[in-house]
Design a protein around this motif. Structure first.
Motif, PDB file in Angstrom:
ATOM      1  N   LEU A 179      59.217  58.885 -14.640  1.00 27.09           N
ATOM      2  CA  LEU A 179      60.202  59.629 -13.826  1.00 27.09           C
ATOM      3  C   LEU A 179      59.646  59.914 -12.643  1.00 27.09           C
ATOM      4  O   LEU A 179      60.442  60.003 -11.684  1.00 27.09           O
ATOM      5  CB  LEU A 179      60.696  60.975 -14.686  1.00 27.09           C
ATOM      6  N   LEU A 180      58.389  59.968 -12.462  1.00 27.58           N
ATOM      7  CA  LEU A 180      57.738  60.373 -11.124  1.00 27.58           C
ATOM      8  C   LEU A 180      56.642  59.581 -10.879  1.00 27.58           C
ATOM      9  O   LEU A 180      55.588  59.835 -11.659  1.00 27.58           O
ATOM     10  CB  LEU A 180      57.516  61.906 -10.915  1.00 27.58           C
ATOM     11  N   LYS A 181      56.571  58.662  -9.915  1.00 32.37           N
ATOM     12  CA  LYS A 181      55.561  57.941  -9.534  1.00 32.37           C
ATOM     13  C   LYS A 181      55.001  58.293  -8.184  1.00 32.37           C
ATOM     14  O   LYS A 181      55.603  59.135  -7.541  1.00 32.37           O
ATOM     15  CB  LYS A 181      55.603  56.445  -9.381  1.00 32.37           C
ATOM     16  N   MET A 182      53.895  57.871  -7.527  1.00 32.99           N
ATOM     17  CA  MET A 182      53.459  58.417  -6.511  1.00 32.99           C
ATOM     18  C   MET A 182      53.423  57.375  -5.229  1.00 32.99           C
ATOM     19  O   MET A 182      53.037  56.217  -5.366  1.00 32.99           O
ATOM     20  CB  MET A 182      51.998  58.897  -6.583  1.00 32.99           C
ATOM     21  N   GLU A 183      53.470  57.716  -4.155  1.00 34.99           N
ATOM     22  CA  GLU A 183      53.076  56.852  -2.917  1.00 34.99           C
ATOM     23  C   GLU A 183      51.990  57.451  -2.439  1.00 34.99           C
ATOM     24  O   GLU A 183      52.049  58.694  -1.440  1.00 34.99           O
ATOM     25  CB  GLU A 183      54.407  56.708  -1.887  1.00 34.99           C
TER      26      GLU A 183
END
Length: 288
Positions: A179-183
């Motif tokens: 649901l949440l990934k990172m840049e």
């Protein structure tokens, strides 16, 4: 019949083949996918002439862009088509509520984005970070129903340690990895005194997007305070600072990186000159 001489010849051939394979692996391009640009870097040019600015970005060699706040979908779509560019992701305000986030998701659909990126560099308590992580889980679920991935872009406050943890760690541990990934912004992580490789190894596959900008060698790390706007510019073209890009790109596959974006918040020269230096460096960078 396998004689000693034949065995040595065979082993020698295997050794030579292995050495040749290692040489080819070491000599491969560090990044063989399209190189992107975060449009914030050319924000002044974009405000004056969106289509003209995008054409100039494409002329440098960039194939992708990440849209910055303030660009209207109609202007962007026509400008991208004219320049032959695509926009996989866009940077938006962090959600304040699920209802608020629905408007952003609608905007992402309108732009045709695959990633919605947020990041506001807040200074929060541990409990506030935990509440925010729960909100991001809800917003990530809403994003996925529209076929879009929610990502978070950290600056430096997210890495400040409190009660043996930090906001970045709380997001990575309390948010569902789907649901949440990172840049990951490699500059800001380095500025905050953090090794990006630590996170790539600990959370493989969580970093589909990278911001690529360099940090001048004489800049001290500081997870508590932003560089002064009226002070020396810490943002260097890629390859002209102290970040070891060979190490970053050697672990990009482990990180799960799909897109990279050159970015400079401030430039010591015209932005188009700065981004060309960065582009040429990345285009020729090899893992030797």
């Amino acid at each position: 019949m396998m004689t000693r001489r034949n065995l040595l010849k065979t082993l020698g051939g295997v050794t030579a083949l292995a050495a040749s394979s290692k040489l080819r692996a070491a000599d491969r391009l560090a990044w063989d996918k399209p190189i992107g640009l975060e449009l914030f870097t050319v924000r002044d040019l974009l405000a004056k002439d969106p289509t003209g600015a995008l054409r100039q970005v494409a002329a440098v060699g960039f194939k992708e862009v990440e849209i910055a706040p303030g660009v209207k979908p109609a202007e962007l779509k026509s400008g991208l088509r004219a320049a032959g560019l695509t926009a996989p992701s866009g940077y938006f305000d962090a959600p304040k509520s699920v209802e608020d986030w629905k408007k952003t998701v609608d905007a992402g659909v309108d732009f045709g984005l695959r990633y919605l990126v947020v990041g506001d560099n807040p200074q929060l308590s541990v409990d506030a970070w935990r509440r925010r992580a729960e909100l991001f889980n809800q917003c990530g679920t809403l994003s996925q129903t529209a076929g879009i991935q929610l990502c978070y872009h950290a600056h430096y406050s997210e890495f400040a340690r409190t009660d043996n943890t930090c906001g970045y760690d709380i997001m990575l541990t309390r948010c569902d990895s789907k649901l949440l990934k990172m840049e990951m912004d490699v500059f800001w992580a380095t500025y905050a005194g953090v090794d990006p490789l630590h996170y790539f190894r600990r959370y493989p596959g969580r970093f589909p997007l990278l911001h690529i900008k360099d940090l001048y060698r004489d800049v001290a790390v500081n997870p508590h305070e932003s560089p002064r706007d009226d002070g020396p510019n810490p943002f260097a073209p890629v390859g002209q600072g102290k970040i070891d890009w060979h190490k970053i790109f050697a672990h990009a596959a482990e990180a799960g990186t799909k897109h990279i974006y050159v970015e400079q918040d401030r430039c010591n020269m015209p932005p188009l000159e700065a981004i060309k230096i960065s582009f040429d460096y990345l285009k020729n960078l090899r893992l030797g």
